[in-house]
Design an enzyme around this catalytic site. Structure first.
Site, short mmCIF file in Angstrom:
data_model
loop_
_atom_site.label_atom_id
_atom_site.label_comp_id
_atom_site.label_asym_id
_atom_site.label_seq_id
_atom_site.Cartn_x
_atom_site.Cartn_y
_atom_site.Cartn_z
N PHE A 147 -3.39 -1.05 -0.60
CA PHE A 147 -3.05 -2.36 -1.15
C PHE A 147 -1.65 -2.81 -0.69
O PHE A 147 -1.51 -3.80 0.04
CB PHE A 147 -3.17 -2.28 -2.68
CG PHE A 147 -2.41 -3.33 -3.43
CD1 PHE A 147 -2.60 -4.67 -3.15
CD2 PHE A 147 -1.52 -2.97 -4.44
CE1 PHE A 147 -1.89 -5.65 -3.85
CE2 PHE A 147 -0.81 -3.92 -5.15
CZ PHE A 147 -0.99 -5.25 -4.85
N PHE A 195 -8.30 7.54 1.88
CA PHE A 195 -8.76 8.05 0.58
C PHE A 195 -8.97 6.87 -0.39
O PHE A 195 -10.04 6.71 -0.97
CB PHE A 195 -7.75 9.06 0.01
CG PHE A 195 -8.11 9.51 -1.38
CD1 PHE A 195 -9.37 10.01 -1.67
CD2 PHE A 195 -7.19 9.43 -2.43
CE1 PHE A 195 -9.72 10.41 -2.96
CE2 PHE A 195 -7.53 9.83 -3.72
CZ PHE A 195 -8.79 10.32 -3.98
N TYR A 207 1.15 13.17 -10.19
CA TYR A 207 1.73 11.97 -9.57
C TYR A 207 3.22 11.87 -9.90
O TYR A 207 4.06 11.77 -8.99
CB TYR A 207 0.99 10.75 -10.09
CG TYR A 207 1.41 9.43 -9.48
CD1 TYR A 207 1.06 9.08 -8.18
CD2 TYR A 207 2.15 8.50 -10.22
CE1 TYR A 207 1.43 7.85 -7.64
CE2 TYR A 207 2.52 7.28 -9.68
CZ TYR A 207 2.16 6.96 -8.40
OH TYR A 207 2.52 5.74 -7.86
P1 NAD Z 1 -3.28 2.45 -2.64
O1 NAD Z 1 -4.05 3.55 -3.27
O2 NAD Z 1 -3.95 1.13 -2.46
O3 NAD Z 1 -2.67 2.88 -1.24
C1 NAD Z 1 -2.33 4.20 -0.92
C2 NAD Z 1 -2.73 4.43 0.52
O4 NAD Z 1 -2.36 5.78 0.90
C3 NAD Z 1 -4.25 4.33 0.73
O5 NAD Z 1 -4.51 3.57 1.88
C4 NAD Z 1 -4.69 5.79 0.91
O6 NAD Z 1 -5.86 5.92 1.67
C5 NAD Z 1 -3.47 6.38 1.58
N1 NAD Z 1 -3.36 7.83 1.39
C6 NAD Z 1 -3.51 8.54 0.24
N2 NAD Z 1 -3.34 9.86 0.47
C7 NAD Z 1 -3.06 9.98 1.80
C8 NAD Z 1 -2.80 11.08 2.65
N3 NAD Z 1 -2.80 12.34 2.17
N4 NAD Z 1 -2.58 10.85 3.96
C9 NAD Z 1 -2.61 9.59 4.46
N5 NAD Z 1 -2.86 8.51 3.71
C10 NAD Z 1 -3.08 8.70 2.39
O7 NAD Z 1 -1.96 2.28 -3.55
P2 NAD Z 1 -0.79 1.19 -3.45
O8 NAD Z 1 -0.73 0.46 -4.72
O9 NAD Z 1 -0.87 0.44 -2.17
O10 NAD Z 1 0.49 2.15 -3.41
C11 NAD Z 1 1.20 2.41 -2.23
C12 NAD Z 1 2.42 3.26 -2.53
O11 NAD Z 1 3.27 2.59 -3.45
C13 NAD Z 1 2.06 4.61 -3.18
O12 NAD Z 1 2.90 5.61 -2.66
C14 NAD Z 1 2.36 4.39 -4.63
O13 NAD Z 1 2.69 5.59 -5.29
C15 NAD Z 1 3.52 3.41 -4.58
N6 NAD Z 1 3.59 2.62 -5.80
C16 NAD Z 1 2.73 1.59 -6.00
C17 NAD Z 1 2.80 0.88 -7.20
C18 NAD Z 1 1.87 -0.27 -7.48
O14 NAD Z 1 1.92 -0.81 -8.58
N7 NAD Z 1 1.04 -0.72 -6.57
C19 NAD Z 1 3.75 1.21 -8.17
C20 NAD Z 1 4.59 2.28 -7.91
C21 NAD Z 1 4.53 2.96 -6.71
#
Ligand code: NAD
Ligand code: UDP
Length: 312
Positions: free
Chosen positions: A14, A37, A146
């Site tokens: 996302f 994933f 997490y």
């Molecule tokens: P998301 O789940 O949509 O995206 C995470 C991406 O990482 C996915 O495309 C997934 O396939 C990939 N991924 C997961 N494990 C992996 C691995 N071992 N190797 C390679 N790719 C891997 O989540 P998001 O909301 O886009 O979050 C992105 C980042 O921002 C994350 O690190 C998350 O912890 C951080 N974050 C997001 C939020 C939020 O509200 N969206 C808040 C705090 C932190």
């Protein structure tokens, strides 16, 4: 402007897909690395034919070698249902992913930004949460894989900086929502909108009195890019979030109203260790990055609802 080579891990997710798109629009060369994933090709399909975009299927728990100028380390499932599906893998992704990407940054002298999270504050005892607050985190609960994984990643970033002079940037991201969240993502904004558009029951956990502060994706992307562009002396952690605080019940009612849904609110058990309140203190981001959020919840929800209408 010099075109930079930029690696975005988790780039098909996302947040990552919006970041890749913005970096390409700024004329950079973008390498999107993902193991799919929780990410989807659909999120970046419109970027695949761009000359300066490259998609790499890879898992960050294994090392990866590439020559780049900057790394945004976003790889990690972010929704509780997904990060709790395989908690050991979640911890490996955070910790081994950080070690591998920091090792890469050290080797090629790249700047590296860590997508950390407000979850490092756990169920906070201080409100709103400033960066200097160390948090209140359960090390052995449902959310620990997490929360503690992200905390360990911050430690690794900090120590690679102190020990090896790696140029680091730690951003603590607060709840972010917007188009390209997966309909089954499980996080509250996407759940409520999908339920409302389908006229299904809106599932409020607990009594809905817990609070969150919701940030629209475009504001986050600007914050991440400003943090990366900041002077090397600014290493963070820096909170990036929208301080507008709402109860989950208020959010449910707002979504019903904006979608003109016939859905009813139902109450389900509160998951364990669910933080009761969350709101970012953002004076550091304002002062050091000249950043503050500009999209209010109603405006962001309208855009997100339009997206879900188009995909459902
Ligand atoms: P998301 O789940 O949509 O995206 C995470 C991406 O990482 C996915 O495309 C997934 O396939 C990939 N991924 C997961 N494990 C992996 C691995 N071992 N190797 C390679 N790719 C891997 O989540 P998001 O909301 O886009 O979050 C992105 C980042 O921002 C994350 O690190 C998350 O912890 C951080 N974050 C997001 C939020 C939020 O509200 N969206 C808040 C705090 C932190
Ligand atoms: N939540 C809810 N109904 C849902 C999904 C989530 O009431 O269908 C609640 C959840 O218990 C939490 C808040 O909404 O209190 C935010 O949950 P989310 O999973 O989006 O993010 P996080 O808890 O990680 O901030």
């Amino acid at each position: 402007m010099t075109r930079k080579k930029i690696l975005v891990t988790g780039g098909a997710g996302f947040v990552g897909s919006h970041l890749c798109e913005r970096l390409l629009n700024e004329d950079h060369e973008v390498y999107c690395l993902d193991n799919f994933f929780t990410g989807q090709k659909q999120n970046i399909i419109h970027l695949l034919d761009k000359s300066y975009f490259e998609l790499i299927r890879h898992d960050v728990i294994a090392p990866y070698l590439i020559e780049v100028d900057e790394i945004y380390n976003l790889a990690c499932p972010a929704s509780p249902i997904h990060y709790q599906y395989n908690p050991i893998k979640t911890m490996k992704t955070s910790v081994m992913g950080a070690i591998n990407m920091l090792g890469l940054a050290k080797r090629v002298n790249a700047k590296i930004l860590q997508a950390s999270t407000s979850e490092v504050y756990g169920n906070p005892l201080i409100h709103p949460q400033p960066e200097k607050y160390w948090g209140n985190v359960n090390p052995i609960g449902e959310r620990s894989c997490y929360d503690e994984g992200k905390r360990a990643a911050e430690t690794l970033f900090s120590d690679y900086h102190k020990q090896n002079n790696v140029k680091i940037k730690i951003v603590r991201i607060f709840n972010t929502y917007g188009p390209r969240m997966h309909p089954n993502d499980g996080r509250v904004v996407s759940n409520f909108i999908v339920q409302a558009l389908k006229n299904q029951d809106i599932t409020v956990y607990g009594e809905g009195q817990q609070t969150r502060s919701f940030q629209y994706i475009d504001d986050l992307v600007v914050g991440l890019i400003k943090m990366m562009a900041s002077p090397d002396s600014i290493t963070g952690p820096v909170n990036i979030g929208n301080p507008n605080e709402f109860t989950i019940l208020e959010l449910a009612k707002k979504v019903i109203q904006l979608t003109q849904s016939k859905s009813k609110i139902v109450y389900e058990p509160l998951p364990s260790d669910d933080p009761m309140m969350r709101k970012p203190e953002i004076s550091i981001a304002k002062k050091e990055l000249n950043w503050s959020p500009s999209v209010c919840l109603d405006e962001g929800l309208e855009k997100t609802i339009a997206f879900f209408k188009s995909v459902l």
